[in-house]
Write a protein that holds these residues in place. Structure first.
Motif, PDB file in Angstrom:
ATOM      1  N   UNK A  28       0.826  -1.169   0.068  1.00 35.93           N
ATOM      2  CA  UNK A  28       0.145   0.133  -0.084  1.00 35.93           C
ATOM      3  C   UNK A  28       0.801   1.188   0.069  1.00 35.93           C
ATOM      4  N   UNK A  29       0.602   2.132  -0.770  1.00 37.68           N
ATOM      5  CA  UNK A  29       1.184   3.364  -1.056  1.00 37.68           C
ATOM      6  C   UNK A  29       1.238   4.227   0.451  1.00 37.68           C
ATOM      7  N   UNK A  30       0.199   4.196   0.750  1.00 32.82           N
ATOM      8  CA  UNK A  30      -0.068   5.024   2.218  1.00 32.82           C
ATOM      9  C   UNK A  30       0.978   4.538   3.475  1.00 32.82           C
ATOM     10  N   UNK A  31       1.050   3.180   3.465  1.00 31.62           N
ATOM     11  CA  UNK A  31       1.954   2.447   4.100  1.00 31.62           C
ATOM     12  C   UNK A  31       3.347   2.882   3.986  1.00 31.62           C
ATOM     13  N   UNK A  32       3.789   2.771   2.618  1.00 31.42           N
ATOM     14  CA  UNK A  32       5.155   3.148   2.337  1.00 31.42           C
ATOM     15  C   UNK A  32       5.358   4.701   2.806  1.00 31.42           C
ATOM     16  N   UNK A  33       4.326   5.524   2.554  1.00 28.54           N
ATOM     17  CA  UNK A  33       4.609   6.899   3.014  1.00 28.54           C
ATOM     18  C   UNK A  33       4.740   7.018   4.481  1.00 28.54           C
ATOM     19  N   UNK A  34       3.929   6.359   5.247  1.00 25.39           N
ATOM     20  CA  UNK A  34       4.050   6.260   6.512  1.00 25.39           C
ATOM     21  C   UNK A  34       5.490   5.683   7.267  1.00 25.39           C
ATOM     22  N   UNK A  35       5.828   4.686   6.567  1.00 27.35           N
ATOM     23  CA  UNK A  35       7.316   4.068   6.814  1.00 27.35           C
ATOM     24  C   UNK A  35       8.180   5.292   6.413  1.00 27.35           C
ATOM     25  N   UNK A  36       7.990   5.822   5.345  1.00 31.11           N
ATOM     26  CA  UNK A  36       9.244   6.801   4.881  1.00 31.11           C
ATOM     27  C   UNK A  36       9.245   7.928   6.118  1.00 31.11           C
ATOM     28  N   UNK A  37       8.038   8.432   6.523  1.00 33.70           N
ATOM     29  CA  UNK A  37       8.205   9.625   7.289  1.00 33.70           C
ATOM     30  C   UNK A  37       8.766   9.163   8.799  1.00 33.70           C
ATOM     31  N   UNK A  38       8.395   7.842   9.098  1.00 34.23           N
ATOM     32  CA  UNK A  38       8.868   7.689  10.409  1.00 34.23           C
ATOM     33  C   UNK A  38      10.314   7.353  10.405  1.00 34.23           C
ATOM     34  N   UNK A  39      10.897   6.791   9.177  1.00 31.82           N
ATOM     35  CA  UNK A  39      12.363   6.671   8.995  1.00 31.82           C
ATOM     36  C   UNK A  39      13.123   8.022   8.914  1.00 31.82           C
ATOM     37  N   UNK A 138      14.820  12.714  -5.167  1.00 34.74           N
ATOM     38  CA  UNK A 138      15.474  13.719  -4.343  1.00 34.74           C
ATOM     39  C   UNK A 138      14.878  13.880  -2.937  1.00 34.74           C
ATOM     40  N   UNK A 139      13.697  13.724  -2.958  1.00 30.14           N
ATOM     41  CA  UNK A 139      12.960  13.764  -1.548  1.00 30.14           C
ATOM     42  C   UNK A 139      13.729  12.682  -0.561  1.00 30.14           C
ATOM     43  N   UNK A 140      13.908  11.718  -0.970  1.00 30.73           N
ATOM     44  CA  UNK A 140      14.463  10.407  -0.321  1.00 30.73           C
ATOM     45  C   UNK A 140      15.878  10.487  -0.102  1.00 30.73           C
ATOM     46  N   UNK A 141      16.579  11.216  -1.188  1.00 28.98           N
ATOM     47  CA  UNK A 141      18.039  11.128  -0.980  1.00 28.98           C
ATOM     48  C   UNK A 141      18.323  12.426  -0.030  1.00 28.98           C
ATOM     49  N   UNK A 142      17.546  13.246   0.179  1.00 29.53           N
ATOM     50  CA  UNK A 142      17.781  14.208   1.278  1.00 29.53           C
ATOM     51  C   UNK A 142      18.009  13.647   2.400  1.00 29.53           C
ATOM     52  N   UNK A 143      17.324  12.462   2.979  1.00 30.12           N
ATOM     53  CA  UNK A 143      17.705  11.994   4.238  1.00 30.12           C
ATOM     54  C   UNK A 143      19.123  11.573   4.372  1.00 30.12           C
ATOM     55  N   UNK A 144      19.807  11.191   3.241  1.00 33.01           N
ATOM     56  CA  UNK A 144      21.109  10.876   3.302  1.00 33.01           C
ATOM     57  C   UNK A 144      22.056  11.908   2.995  1.00 33.01           C
ATOM     58  N   UNK A 145      21.689  13.203   2.657  1.00 32.68           N
ATOM     59  CA  UNK A 145      22.551  14.418   2.567  1.00 32.68           C
ATOM     60  C   UNK A 145      22.812  14.577   1.216  1.00 32.68           C
ATOM     61  N   UNK A 146      22.202  14.090   0.223  1.00 36.77           N
ATOM     62  CA  UNK A 146      22.319  14.135  -1.394  1.00 36.77           C
ATOM     63  C   UNK A 146      21.177  14.254  -2.125  1.00 36.77           C
ATOM     64  N   UNK A 147      21.591  14.883  -3.220  1.00 31.49           N
ATOM     65  CA  UNK A 147      20.423  15.252  -4.172  1.00 31.49           C
ATOM     66  C   UNK A 147      21.144  15.076  -5.690  1.00 31.49           C
ATOM     67  N   UNK A 157      12.044   1.255 -10.839  1.00 32.30           N
ATOM     68  CA  UNK A 157      11.110   0.331 -10.499  1.00 32.30           C
ATOM     69  C   UNK A 157      10.339   0.474  -9.158  1.00 32.30           C
ATOM     70  N   UNK A 158      11.399   0.813  -8.380  1.00 32.82           N
ATOM     71  CA  UNK A 158      11.154   0.822  -6.880  1.00 32.82           C
ATOM     72  C   UNK A 158      12.235   1.746  -6.247  1.00 32.82           C
ATOM     73  N   UNK A 159      11.477   2.350  -5.037  1.00 33.19           N
ATOM     74  CA  UNK A 159      12.218   3.601  -4.236  1.00 33.19           C
ATOM     75  C   UNK A 159      11.791   3.492  -2.827  1.00 33.19           C
ATOM     76  N   UNK A 160      12.284   3.326  -1.914  1.00 36.42           N
ATOM     77  CA  UNK A 160      12.036   3.063  -0.520  1.00 36.42           C
ATOM     78  C   UNK A 160      13.200   3.199   0.249  1.00 36.42           C
ATOM     79  N   UNK A 161      12.858   3.643   1.644  1.00 34.74           N
ATOM     80  CA  UNK A 161      14.007   3.374   2.746  1.00 34.74           C
ATOM     81  C   UNK A 161      13.834   1.861   3.320  1.00 34.74           C
ATOM     82  N   UNK A 162      15.177   1.505   3.653  1.00 37.01           N
ATOM     83  CA  UNK A 162      15.117   0.201   4.243  1.00 37.01           C
ATOM     84  C   UNK A 162      15.916   0.101   5.456  1.00 37.01           C
TER      85      UNK A 162
END
Length: 239
Positions: A28-39, A138-147, A157-162
């Motif tokens: 579920x995309x909402x679940x992915x967003x929830x996990x991303x925000x918490x990470x 870019x939104x997810x890269x910013x967590x790791x100080x990159x763009x 195909x796939x993009x997420x935090x793990x």
């Protein structure tokens, strides 16, 4: 696992990527967003608590009281001097980059952590085609100080935090290579040099970045080194 239990699990352990949690995230995309925000929040809290000790802290503590205000005996002076030396040595030891002396457990296990995702968790990601945009990258890269400093040249195909072990997280990407799908992990785990490895019919490379590392894994006949060069050239610090 229902949605309530899923959220409770992530609230108590934002980097939990067990099979049950990972299945809910990918379903579920909402679940992915929830996990991303918490990470992301967990990473920001970790950075906030990672405060360097000032170099002059020992002097400030030991010499907080001026000799003009208080007579100090010779034995007290000697004790203060000894405490100052011991404290300063302790601070100096803390400032040494032990990563150059010993191999950190995270670095030593980086290859294993990446392969663990490929072997046990990748089947979910391989069935997804999110066709992610550069804005999402870019939104997810910013967590790791990159763009990105240019267009990402591969279909995503796939993009997420793990999670990477118990203490680290990584940006997990699956994109199209010339010989099949390629998996990339960008983390804050620093490595001293590049390393190519082969496991279970796959080829991988660990590449040092200025603020972490890049791990690429693809088919054995994939030109992983060429891909890693392209991606590292695309990454710049998000200042």
């Amino acid at each position: 696992m229902d949605d309530l239990e899923f959220r409770r699990r992530l609230l108590s352990a934002p980097k939990d990527r067990s099979d049950e949690v990972l299945h809910k995230i990918l379903a579920d995309k909402n679940n992915r967003q929830y996990a991303d925000n918490l990470t992301s929040l967990d990473n920001k809290l970790e950075q906030a608590f990672n405060v360097d000790v000032p170099d002059d802290l020992a002097d400030k503590i030991i010499f907080a009281h001026s000799p003009a205000k208080k007579q100090v005996s010779m034995s007290s002076r000697m004790f203060a001097l000894a405490a100052s030396i011991i404290f300063t040595i302790g601070l100096s030891v803390g400032q040494i980059n032990w990563g150059q002396v010993f191999i950190s457990p995270a670095y030593a296990n980086l290859e294993g952590m990446a392969m663990e995702h490929i072997i046990h968790g990748e089947q979910f990601a391989y069935d997804i085609d999110e066709n992610n945009s550069e804005q999402e990258v870019n939104a997810k890269l910013s967590t790791y100080a990159y763009k990105l400093n240019g267009s990402f040249p591969f279909h995503l195909y796939y993009l997420n935090h793990c999670s990477f072990g118990r203490e680290h997280s990584a940006l997990h990407m699956v994109f199209a290579g010339k010989e099949g799908k390629v998996t990339a992990f960008i983390s804050k785990i620093k490595v001293p040099k590049a390393n190519v490895f082969f496991q279970k019919g796959l080829k991988g490379e660990i590449v040092p970045l200025e603020k972490g590392s890049l791990v690429l894994i693809g088919e054995e006949n994939e030109n992983i080194q060429a891909l890693s060069q392209k991606i590292t050239l695309l990454l710049s610090l998000n200042t």
